[in-house]
Scaffold this motif. Structure first.
Motif, PDB file in Angstrom:
ATOM      1  N   UNK A  99      -2.391 -43.563 -33.772  1.00  0.00           N
ATOM      2  CA  UNK A  99      -1.380 -43.867 -34.885  1.00  0.00           C
ATOM      3  C   UNK A  99      -0.126 -43.100 -34.211  1.00  0.00           C
ATOM      4  N   UNK A 100      -0.174 -43.217 -32.647  1.00  0.00           N
ATOM      5  CA  UNK A 100       1.180 -43.088 -32.124  1.00  0.00           C
ATOM      6  C   UNK A 100       1.324 -42.511 -31.297  1.00  0.00           C
ATOM      7  N   UNK A 101       2.715 -41.662 -30.675  1.00  0.00           N
ATOM      8  CA  UNK A 101       2.842 -41.135 -29.010  1.00  0.00           C
ATOM      9  C   UNK A 101       4.074 -39.968 -29.602  1.00  0.00           C
ATOM     10  N   UNK A 102       4.034 -39.436 -28.201  1.00  0.00           N
ATOM     11  CA  UNK A 102       4.400 -37.830 -27.940  1.00  0.00           C
ATOM     12  C   UNK A 102       4.825 -37.941 -26.928  1.00  0.00           C
ATOM     13  N   UNK A 103       6.270 -37.986 -26.982  1.00  0.00           N
ATOM     14  CA  UNK A 103       6.694 -37.709 -25.229  1.00  0.00           C
ATOM     15  C   UNK A 103       6.464 -35.925 -25.008  1.00  0.00           C
ATOM     16  N   UNK A 104       5.886 -35.934 -23.484  1.00  0.00           N
ATOM     17  CA  UNK A 104       5.117 -34.400 -23.079  1.00  0.00           C
ATOM     18  C   UNK A 104       6.423 -33.934 -23.602  1.00  0.00           C
ATOM     19  N   UNK A 105       7.884 -33.740 -23.251  1.00  0.00           N
ATOM     20  CA  UNK A 105       8.602 -32.586 -22.724  1.00  0.00           C
ATOM     21  C   UNK A 105       9.190 -32.262 -24.475  1.00  0.00           C
ATOM     22  N   UNK A 113       9.351 -30.488 -28.103  1.00  0.00           N
ATOM     23  CA  UNK A 113       9.477 -29.325 -28.072  1.00  0.00           C
ATOM     24  C   UNK A 113       7.783 -28.735 -29.300  1.00  0.00           C
ATOM     25  N   UNK A 114       7.344 -27.322 -29.605  1.00  0.00           N
ATOM     26  CA  UNK A 114       6.071 -26.607 -29.369  1.00  0.00           C
ATOM     27  C   UNK A 114       6.154 -27.172 -31.522  1.00  0.00           C
ATOM     28  N   UNK A 115       7.904 -27.173 -32.210  1.00  0.00           N
ATOM     29  CA  UNK A 115       7.400 -27.311 -33.325  1.00  0.00           C
ATOM     30  C   UNK A 115       7.190 -29.082 -33.399  1.00  0.00           C
ATOM     31  N   UNK A 116       8.449 -29.364 -32.571  1.00  0.00           N
ATOM     32  CA  UNK A 116       7.683 -31.311 -32.428  1.00  0.00           C
ATOM     33  C   UNK A 116       6.144 -31.257 -32.205  1.00  0.00           C
ATOM     34  N   UNK A 117       5.278 -30.534 -31.309  1.00  0.00           N
ATOM     35  CA  UNK A 117       4.175 -31.015 -30.971  1.00  0.00           C
ATOM     36  C   UNK A 117       3.265 -30.323 -32.100  1.00  0.00           C
ATOM     37  N   UNK A 118       4.100 -29.789 -32.966  1.00  0.00           N
ATOM     38  CA  UNK A 118       2.980 -28.968 -33.915  1.00  0.00           C
ATOM     39  C   UNK A 118       2.950 -30.161 -35.421  1.00  0.00           C
ATOM     40  N   UNK A 127       4.021 -32.939 -34.819  1.00  0.00           N
ATOM     41  CA  UNK A 127       3.212 -34.324 -35.026  1.00  0.00           C
ATOM     42  C   UNK A 127       1.998 -34.331 -35.447  1.00  0.00           C
ATOM     43  N   UNK A 128       1.378 -33.604 -35.048  1.00  0.00           N
ATOM     44  CA  UNK A 128      -0.340 -33.240 -35.369  1.00  0.00           C
ATOM     45  C   UNK A 128      -0.183 -33.703 -37.046  1.00  0.00           C
ATOM     46  N   UNK A 129      -0.087 -32.350 -37.618  1.00  0.00           N
ATOM     47  CA  UNK A 129       0.306 -32.719 -39.452  1.00  0.00           C
ATOM     48  C   UNK A 129       0.927 -34.482 -39.509  1.00  0.00           C
ATOM     49  N   UNK A 130       2.152 -34.579 -38.981  1.00  0.00           N
ATOM     50  CA  UNK A 130       2.135 -35.884 -39.966  1.00  0.00           C
ATOM     51  C   UNK A 130       1.288 -36.771 -39.259  1.00  0.00           C
ATOM     52  N   UNK A 131       0.538 -36.798 -38.117  1.00  0.00           N
ATOM     53  CA  UNK A 131      -0.744 -37.851 -38.495  1.00  0.00           C
ATOM     54  C   UNK A 131      -2.014 -38.124 -38.879  1.00  0.00           C
ATOM     55  N   UNK A 132      -1.951 -36.258 -39.066  1.00  0.00           N
ATOM     56  CA  UNK A 132      -2.924 -35.508 -39.548  1.00  0.00           C
ATOM     57  C   UNK A 132      -3.276 -36.984 -40.677  1.00  0.00           C
ATOM     58  N   UNK A 133      -2.287 -36.790 -41.333  1.00  0.00           N
ATOM     59  CA  UNK A 133      -1.845 -36.742 -43.487  1.00  0.00           C
ATOM     60  C   UNK A 133      -1.590 -38.052 -43.313  1.00  0.00           C
ATOM     61  N   UNK A 134      -2.052 -38.919 -42.236  1.00  0.00           N
ATOM     62  CA  UNK A 134      -1.263 -40.702 -42.274  1.00  0.00           C
ATOM     63  C   UNK A 134      -0.416 -40.832 -43.090  1.00  0.00           C
ATOM     64  N   UNK A 135       0.287 -40.303 -43.420  1.00  0.00           N
ATOM     65  CA  UNK A 135       2.089 -40.699 -44.183  1.00  0.00           C
ATOM     66  C   UNK A 135       3.012 -41.479 -43.288  1.00  0.00           C
ATOM     67  N   UNK A 160       5.445 -41.893 -39.185  1.00  0.00           N
ATOM     68  CA  UNK A 160       5.048 -42.126 -37.713  1.00  0.00           C
ATOM     69  C   UNK A 160       5.617 -41.691 -37.067  1.00  0.00           C
ATOM     70  N   UNK A 161       4.789 -41.062 -36.029  1.00  0.00           N
ATOM     71  CA  UNK A 161       5.369 -40.773 -34.529  1.00  0.00           C
ATOM     72  C   UNK A 161       6.367 -41.040 -34.423  1.00  0.00           C
ATOM     73  N   UNK A 162       7.638 -39.775 -34.005  1.00  0.00           N
ATOM     74  CA  UNK A 162       8.358 -40.314 -33.210  1.00  0.00           C
ATOM     75  C   UNK A 162       9.652 -42.260 -33.322  1.00  0.00           C
ATOM     76  N   UNK A 163       9.391 -42.289 -35.237  1.00  0.00           N
ATOM     77  CA  UNK A 163      10.113 -43.561 -35.177  1.00  0.00           C
ATOM     78  C   UNK A 163      11.028 -44.635 -34.398  1.00  0.00           C
TER      79      UNK A 163
END
Length: 221
Positions: free
Chosen positions: A103-109, A111-116, A118-126, A128-131
């Motif tokens: 469903x998308x991808x996330x860079x390992x660097x 931030x904690x806020x971006x990580x959390x 990202x999970x919420x965004x992709x769980x909702x399915x509505x 795109x991560x890091x468009x």
């Protein structure tokens, strides 16, 4: 209910760090950790997480192969949404994973806020991560795979317009402003596009739009 998450990475420190960050969020719960893709496939069938954070490069079975197996449809129930974790934002493995159903991808660097988030965004399915990064990745590889532009017969002209804007990484709110539509109308169009083209989410829609030639790499159209 909390969004359940599984973290897959061959580096124990990364797994532990991401898990701690996510568990600290009131609406997120880590239900499993795996150190390689083979373990991830087995564990996902047991804990059935909503979202999997999957490292791209791992021993035994890499993230791409694990993603394909998990999303193959052999397990009962709704498959999890998978977010690929990568160090490099133009990693060929990530593109292949998007094609495989991630469903998308996330860079390992990130931030904690971006990580959390990202999970919420992709769980909702509505969304795109890091468009912007995803679009750049798809464009980069689409340039080496020339296609004959087509207009999907299943889509109405307005749905095709919306698909082009989704492929550019715009949110529903931004698309609504661009096309002078209500945001709810855009959400309906996006839902219709995914259903008609048999796509899982917006990440899949971006890949489809470029591979079908609905959008071509280059400056804004």
């Amino acid at each position: 209910m909390a969004i359940t998450v599984m973290v897959v990475d061959d580096q124990e420190m990364v797994r532990a760090g991401f898990s701690a960050l996510l568990d600290a969020q009131p609406d997120l719960k880590v239900v499993g950790q795996a150190g390689d893709g083979a373990q991830a496939v087995e564990l996902a069938a047991v804990v059935k997480p909503d979202v999997i954070l999957m490292d791209v490069r791992m021993p035994v079975l890499d993230g791409l192969a694990a993603t394909k197996r998990i999303l193959s449809g052999t397990q009962p129930g709704e498959p999890p949404r998978i977010v690929m974790l990568t160090t490099f934002d133009l990693d060929d493995y990530v593109y292949a994973a998007l094609r495989a159903g991630a469903s998308g991808f996330l860079l390992k660097h990130s931030t904690p806020d971006e990580l959390a988030a990202a999970v919420r965004v992709v769980a909702a399915g509505d969304a795109l991560l890091a468009p912007s990064v995803t679009r750049r990745l798809v464009e980069d590889l689409a340039r080496s795979q020339p296609v004959v532009p087509i207009t999907p017969a299943q889509l109405t002209p307005r749905e095709t317009d919306v698909l082009r804007l989704v492929a550019r990484g715009l949110s529903n709110k931004q698309i609504a402003a661009e096309l002078v539509l209500a945001e709810q109308t855009v959400k309906t169009h996006v839902s219709n596009i995914l259903t008609k083209l048999d796509l899982r989410d917006r990440a899949q829609a971006v890949v489809y739009a470029y591979e079908a030639g609905v959008v071509v790499p280059g400056p804004r159209q």
